[in-house]
Enzyme design. Sequence first.
Site, PDB file in Angstrom:
ATOM      1  N   TYR A 138       0.829  -1.210   0.000  1.00  0.00           N
ATOM      2  CA  TYR A 138       0.000   0.000   0.000  1.00  0.00           C
ATOM      3  C   TYR A 138       0.863   1.260   0.000  1.00  0.00           C
ATOM      4  O   TYR A 138       0.447   2.296  -0.499  1.00  0.00           O
ATOM      5  CB  TYR A 138      -0.880   0.043   1.256  1.00  0.00           C
ATOM      6  CG  TYR A 138      -2.242  -0.584   1.102  1.00  0.00           C
ATOM      7  CD1 TYR A 138      -2.378  -1.887   0.642  1.00  0.00           C
ATOM      8  CD2 TYR A 138      -3.395   0.122   1.427  1.00  0.00           C
ATOM      9  CE1 TYR A 138      -3.622  -2.469   0.530  1.00  0.00           C
ATOM     10  CE2 TYR A 138      -4.646  -0.451   1.317  1.00  0.00           C
ATOM     11  CZ  TYR A 138      -4.758  -1.741   0.870  1.00  0.00           C
ATOM     12  OH  TYR A 138      -5.999  -2.298   0.765  1.00  0.00           O
ATOM     13  N   LYS A 192       2.606 -15.385   2.273  1.00  0.00           N
ATOM     14  CA  LYS A 192       2.738 -16.086   0.984  1.00  0.00           C
ATOM     15  C   LYS A 192       4.222 -16.378   0.805  1.00  0.00           C
ATOM     16  O   LYS A 192       4.849 -15.959  -0.163  1.00  0.00           O
ATOM     17  CB  LYS A 192       2.150 -15.201  -0.129  1.00  0.00           C
ATOM     18  CG  LYS A 192       2.058 -15.856  -1.494  1.00  0.00           C
ATOM     19  CD  LYS A 192       1.007 -16.942  -1.600  1.00  0.00           C
ATOM     20  CE  LYS A 192       1.109 -17.643  -2.943  1.00  0.00           C
ATOM     21  NZ  LYS A 192       0.171 -18.798  -3.066  1.00  0.00           N
ATOM     22  N   ASP A 224      -3.645 -18.061   0.336  1.00  0.00           N
ATOM     23  CA  ASP A 224      -4.682 -18.697  -0.491  1.00  0.00           C
ATOM     24  C   ASP A 224      -5.419 -19.766   0.311  1.00  0.00           C
ATOM     25  O   ASP A 224      -6.652 -19.869   0.277  1.00  0.00           O
ATOM     26  CB  ASP A 224      -4.092 -19.255  -1.801  1.00  0.00           C
ATOM     27  CG  ASP A 224      -2.848 -20.102  -1.598  1.00  0.00           C
ATOM     28  OD1 ASP A 224      -2.284 -20.123  -0.487  1.00  0.00           O
ATOM     29  OD2 ASP A 224      -2.426 -20.763  -2.574  1.00  0.00           O
ATOM     30  N   ASP A 248      -6.585  -6.695   4.145  1.00  0.00           N
ATOM     31  CA  ASP A 248      -7.702  -6.001   3.500  1.00  0.00           C
ATOM     32  C   ASP A 248      -8.673  -7.030   2.921  1.00  0.00           C
ATOM     33  O   ASP A 248      -9.882  -6.969   3.137  1.00  0.00           O
ATOM     34  CB  ASP A 248      -7.143  -5.098   2.386  1.00  0.00           C
ATOM     35  CG  ASP A 248      -8.241  -4.379   1.626  1.00  0.00           C
ATOM     36  OD1 ASP A 248      -9.166  -3.863   2.272  1.00  0.00           O
ATOM     37  OD2 ASP A 248      -8.176  -4.345   0.384  1.00  0.00           O
ATOM     38  N   ASP A 252     -12.559  -8.515   4.574  1.00  0.00           N
ATOM     39  CA  ASP A 252     -13.848  -8.467   3.860  1.00  0.00           C
ATOM     40  C   ASP A 252     -14.467  -9.856   3.815  1.00  0.00           C
ATOM     41  O   ASP A 252     -15.669 -10.031   4.013  1.00  0.00           O
ATOM     42  CB  ASP A 252     -13.666  -7.977   2.407  1.00  0.00           C
ATOM     43  CG  ASP A 252     -13.883  -6.479   2.258  1.00  0.00           C
ATOM     44  OD1 ASP A 252     -13.565  -5.731   3.204  1.00  0.00           O
ATOM     45  OD2 ASP A 252     -14.370  -6.052   1.190  1.00  0.00           O
TER      46      ASP A 252
HETATM   47  C1  IPM Z   1     -10.469  -0.819   4.019  1.00  0.00           C
HETATM   48  C2  IPM Z   1     -10.686  -0.210   2.665  1.00  0.00           C
HETATM   49  C3  IPM Z   1      -9.510   0.692   2.337  1.00  0.00           C
HETATM   50  C4  IPM Z   1      -8.255  -0.163   2.335  1.00  0.00           C
HETATM   51  C5  IPM Z   1      -9.635   1.493   1.022  1.00  0.00           C
HETATM   52  C6  IPM Z   1     -10.901   2.305   0.977  1.00  0.00           C
HETATM   53  C7  IPM Z   1      -8.437   2.366   0.762  1.00  0.00           C
HETATM   54  O1  IPM Z   1     -10.866  -1.203   1.708  1.00  0.00           O
HETATM   55  O2  IPM Z   1     -10.386  -0.044   5.007  1.00  0.00           O
HETATM   56  O3  IPM Z   1     -10.421  -2.035   4.109  1.00  0.00           O
HETATM   57  O4  IPM Z   1      -7.949  -0.809   1.322  1.00  0.00           O
HETATM   58  O5  IPM Z   1      -7.591  -0.193   3.367  1.00  0.00           O
HETATM   59 MG    MG Z   2     -11.026  -3.151   2.510  1.00  0.00          MG
END
Ligand code: IPM
Ligand code: MG
Length: 359
Positions: A138, A192, A224, A248, A252
């Site tokens: 990042y 990884k 993975d 990240d 999710d």
């Molecule tokens: C998160 C989001 C952010 C990230 C984006 C919006 C930059 O996806 O907080 O998980 O990738 O960190």
């Molecule tokens: Mg995110």
Amino acid sequence: MKILVLPGDGIGPEITAEAVRVLEVLCADGVKMEFEEGLLGGCAVDGTGKPYPEATSRLARDADAILLGAVGGPQWDTLPREQRPERGLLGIRAELGVFANLRPAILYPELANASSLKPEVVSGLDILIVRELTGDIYFGQPRGIEERETQWGRQKVGWNTMIYAEEEIRRIGKVAFEAARKRGKRLCSVDKMNVLECTQLWRDTITAMAPQYPDVELSHMLVDNAAMQLVRAPKQFDVVVTGNMFGDILSDEASMLTGSIGMLPSASLDANNKGLYEPSHGSAPDIAGQGVANPLATILSAAMLLRYSGNNEAAALRVENAVKRVLAQGYRTGDIYEPGTNRVGTREMGDAVIAALKA
Ligand code: IPM
Ligand code: MG
């Protein structure tokens, strides 16, 4: 405690308003908090030309904790990269040095049917993802898009740098080992290492820390496989620690195990527990302004704020119990609705939490 509220874009203003109302109830009951508001993200670009304006940066450095809604939206996606709302979010994370991102994924029993997985696979789920937040690909340099000679002729190439220093790995490792110690005492580090040198160093560094935490059982998993195990048998995990990009993605994924990303809070902490608190979800431009977004992730982020920056476990539990209570009472926003429950909007959900707090 000085709290800076950054509503941001999309559903951000609607959901942060409810979290602030919840915190104000606690203020009325004697918890000392002062609120300021600032601009971050697309609204800041529109207002000042910059996604993380100097005025916001000053307020943020001055605050004890920051409560953030969400940033971004399609109207800003075509701006130059440094003016995009996401850059504002990365900018504030980097400037405040909030390297430890805690993303709990907890399944509330009432929502077992809202998960896309079978109830028996997810019931009782309680995972904490510890994501490194201020390093990795990042932020790594060099990065860019430029024209180069390639085996396919002269054309554009895009590249980024995945990089971690040992100390950067050690400080997030410490947060994760200590978190595991307070929970189920199991830590899974995700990397990884079969392909990437950067994550070989990650594995070696985390492994070298293990003797300091003999009470924590450390394991390692390739990313993975971790993605697969999260949907196959998620309850095998207690605390997961990983880098910025893998974290990240996996957070999710973990959020959906719980039924809705609309339920997941997060805390991003520096070494002194100054923190940035935000829901794990985005700005949901498709439902912005309609009063239907789920404010619970932001309200639960406010609970984390009370716990980590406010050092007030009792107040944090009070908010978390109020959320459990409204779920038990059957209140549901659209994202967690199922027939037989009571479908409500953002404001009514906030009202229900406040009523439960006062009960
Ligand atoms: C998160 C989001 C952010 C990230 C984006 C919006 C930059 O996806 O907080 O998980 O990738 O960190
Ligand atoms: Mg995110």
